[in-house]
Every structure is written in C-alpha cells, then in structure tokens.
Scaffold this active site. Structure first.
Site, PDB file in Angstrom:
ATOM      1  N   ASP A  39      10.530   7.534  -7.702  1.00 43.79           N
ATOM      2  CA  ASP A  39      10.621   6.892  -6.379  1.00 43.79           C
ATOM      3  C   ASP A  39      11.353   5.554  -6.489  1.00 43.79           C
ATOM      4  OD1 ASP A  39      10.296   6.627  -3.674  1.00 43.79           O
ATOM      5  OD2 ASP A  39       8.213   5.974  -3.769  1.00 43.79           O
ATOM      6  N   LYS A  46      -4.114  -2.978  -8.580  1.00 45.26           N
ATOM      7  CA  LYS A  46      -3.986  -1.740  -7.791  1.00 45.26           C
ATOM      8  C   LYS A  46      -5.326  -1.026  -7.761  1.00 45.26           C
ATOM      9  CE  LYS A  46      -1.196   2.233  -6.695  1.00 45.26           C
ATOM     10  NZ  LYS A  46       0.111   2.905  -6.840  1.00 45.26           N
ATOM     11  N   GLY A  60      -2.896   4.339  -3.244  1.00 45.34           N
ATOM     12  CA  GLY A  60      -3.577   3.102  -3.599  1.00 45.34           C
ATOM     13  C   GLY A  60      -3.074   1.884  -2.857  1.00 45.34           C
ATOM     14  N   ILE A  61      -3.788   0.781  -3.065  1.00 45.85           N
ATOM     15  CA  ILE A  61      -3.466  -0.492  -2.425  1.00 45.85           C
ATOM     16  C   ILE A  61      -3.318  -1.541  -3.516  1.00 45.85           C
ATOM     17  CG2 ILE A  61      -4.147  -2.113  -0.615  1.00 45.85           C
ATOM     18  CD1 ILE A  61      -6.313   0.065   0.126  1.00 45.85           C
ATOM     19  N   LYS A  71       0.847  -1.196   0.000  1.00 46.67           N
ATOM     20  CA  LYS A  71       0.000   0.000   0.000  1.00 46.67           C
ATOM     21  C   LYS A  71       0.875   1.235   0.000  1.00 46.67           C
ATOM     22  CE  LYS A  71      -0.560  -0.659   4.982  1.00 46.67           C
ATOM     23  NZ  LYS A  71      -1.509  -0.935   6.076  1.00 46.67           N
ATOM     24  N   GLY A  72       0.326   2.312  -0.544  1.00 44.52           N
ATOM     25  CA  GLY A  72       1.081   3.551  -0.630  1.00 44.52           C
ATOM     26  C   GLY A  72       0.184   4.748  -0.446  1.00 44.52           C
TER      27      GLY A  72
END
EC number: 2.7.11.1
Length: 338
Positions: free
Chosen positions: A148, A55, A40-41, A36-37
């Site tokens: 990232d 996602k 979203g998951i 998860k971020g």
C-alpha cells in the site's frame, strides 16, 4: 474503512487515556490520534522516555504481522524506510470492555510528501523517489513487498531531507496476494497487471506517486487508462524527463528497484547537463595603437581605461554559479544520503 469494533474503540481511547502492557508492563499515555485504517488506530503516546507512535487494534494477527515487518526492517538495517520498533503487548481497556493488541514504534515527525513538494518545489520529486527506491531495494531483498505505497504513507524528515514510511500495514510477503492497496496506486485498477506481491508491484506505485506529486490530485481512469497515463507523462516537462523510467515501471519491465533507480539517476544527470550553458570563449584583447610622435614634438600617449564588462556577462556568470551549486547539491543528496 474501520469496522464497528474499531470505531467503538476509537471513541473509547481519548486523549489522556493510559494503556499499560499486560506482559511487559510498559505504560503509554495517549496524546492525540495520528491516523486510522482498516485494522487499527495510530496514536501519539507519551512514555517515560519520550514520545512514540502507538498502533492499537482488536486484531492481534495483524499486529503480529506488522511487528514482524518492523523487526525485519531493523535486521536489514533499513530503519530509514520504516519506523524503528520498540515494544509490543496486549492490554485491557476498561472503558471499551475489550482486550487490544498494540505495538510502539518511532514517532516520525515531518510533513507528508505532497505537502513537502508543494512547499519546496517539484524539483524535489525525483530526488525523494530515488531515495525511496533505495529503501525499497533493501526491503525487497528481505522478501517483503510494501504493497500500500502512497503519498499518505510517506513523510519527509530533515534537514537533510529523507523520505520515510509511516504505515507498514499493507506490507506482504513476496509471492502472496497484496493484502492492502489503494486503487489509484494499484496496477490492477489501471489494467497493468495482477495484485501479486512482487517488486514490480511497488515500482508501479512509485511511478503513480510521481504522477500524483506533479498533478497534485488523484483522478479517475478513463476507458483508455494506459493512453491516459501516457498523455499525462508526455504532457508535463518534469515527468517527460523521466518518461523512460516511468513507462518501464508502469509496464512492469523492471525486475528490481535498483534498475529503476539507475534509469532515474541517468535521466537526472542528462537533464542537469542540458541545463548547463556553454561558456563562450573570451575574445582576445586588442592592443591599443600608440600614435607615432611627430619629430620635434613630444607627444604624450593618452591612457584609455579598460571598459567595464557588460552587465549581461555578470548575469551569465551568476546563472552559471547558481546552476553549479544546484548540481552539486543534487549530487550530495544522491551520493551521500541514499
């Protein structure tokens, strides 16, 4: 960090939940949460054709952006870097009383980068980083910056070993501001530059990933961050071999991933050559003197068997063979898998 809406959504989407696309009609059964971020998951989901990574987000714009990145990977024939794209759609989740957007992508199996290096050995770090630079080169040529880039987003599949990225959420169009980053791998945090999306931003992260892979943990910067990183590189035997590439990446000297890849390859080849011992020239065999027989007597010449070579010679040859095999395998990884 997830917002409150995503936290509520995560609680609603439990294993066994079925999501059906509104427009395409494809059905996905959630099996477990993979990650998860901020936007979203990601779930492991099952379809009639097998397993996929799904996602899910309440932010349709972020889903659309990531789908465009995955499609760009496919067009550039660089799917070896990111997961293959399968489907995108909207769905209504009754248990959460909300509409979500989602996309289905390839489920990439394998250990995370740091786990793989811990199990297989630090000698794999430069091999995998050279692979990563090859993939980044293709991505940058398409006008995208990964952003990232960190070990948590990198999985090693195989055999043969191949490094893959599993989260494209931070990927940004070149020239814009990086939209997602992790401090430890961010050049802005270390005082080495801006957060403008350009190839040198990703290459700084590659250098930090190498440092992190060797030291096995993230650490806080001191009041002299540049000197801190320099000391860490020069104080480690593996990093020292690649210090030219690492310092150039940290300082933003490279204009492309291919430049850093070339310096990494050159450093690796020099290190391999230094490891190969020089084989000593064989000593000429001395002929055994035969005694001159005395007259009147027949003297038999005694046969003296050849002495067996010392064990150290066998050890030397074994060492040479092992080094040669490792060198050939390194060349195989670089020239056939990159």
């Amino acid at each position: 960090m997830m917002n409150d809406a995503l936290t509520s959504l995560a609680c609603s989407l439990k294993p066994g939940t079925t999501i059906k696309g509104k427009w395409n009609g494809n059905t996905y059964t959630l099996r477990k949460q993979l990650g998860k971020g901020a936007n979203g998951i990601v779930y492991l989901a099952e379809t009639s054709d097998g397993h996929v990574a799904l996602k899910v987000s309440d932010d349709s714009l972020s889903i659309t952006s990531e789908v465009n990145v995955l499609k760009s990977f496919s067009k550039a024939q660089s799917v070896t870097m990111g997961p293959s794209f399968f489907d995108t759609d909207d769905a209504y989740i009754p248990s959460a009383n909300t509409k979500v957007s989602f996309y289905a992508m390839e489920y990439i199996k394998g250990p995370l980068l740091l786990k793989y290096v811990s199990d297989k050995g630090a000698e794999w770090i430069p091999v995998l980083m050279i692979q990563l630079l090859s993939s980044l080169s293709v991505l940058h040529q398409q006008g995208w910056i990964f952003g990232d880039l960190k070990p948590d987003n990198l999985i090693v599949t195989g055999p043969p070993a191949r490094i893959r990225c599993i989260d494209v959420g931070g990927t940004t169009k070149e020239g814009r501001a990086i939209k997602e980053y992790t401090e430890f791998y961010d050049r802005g945090y270390w005082g080495y530059g801006t957060r403008k999306a350009e190839p040198s931003y990703d290459l700084f992260a590659v250098a930090m990933i190498m440092i992190n892979s060797v030291h096995k943990k993230e650490f806080k910067k001191t009041n002299q961050p540049k000197e801190q990183l320099r000391s860490l590189i020069e104080g480690n035997p593996l990093l020292q071999k690649y210090k030219k590439a690492l310092f150039s990446a940290l300082n933003g000297d490279y204009q492309s991933a291919d430049e850093m890849k070339k310096d990494m390859l050159d450093a690796g080849q020099k290190a391999a050559q230094r490891k190969q011992p020089i084989k000593a020239s064989p000593q000429p065999a001395t002929r055994q003197r035969q005694q001159k027989p005395r007259q009147g007597k027949i003297t038999k010449t005694r046969y003296t068997p050849k002495q067996k070579p010392a064990k150290s010679g066998g050890l030397f040859e074994t060492t040479l063979i092992v080094i040669s095999v490792l060198a050939l395998y390194f060349a195989y990884i670089i020239f056939f898998l990159i």
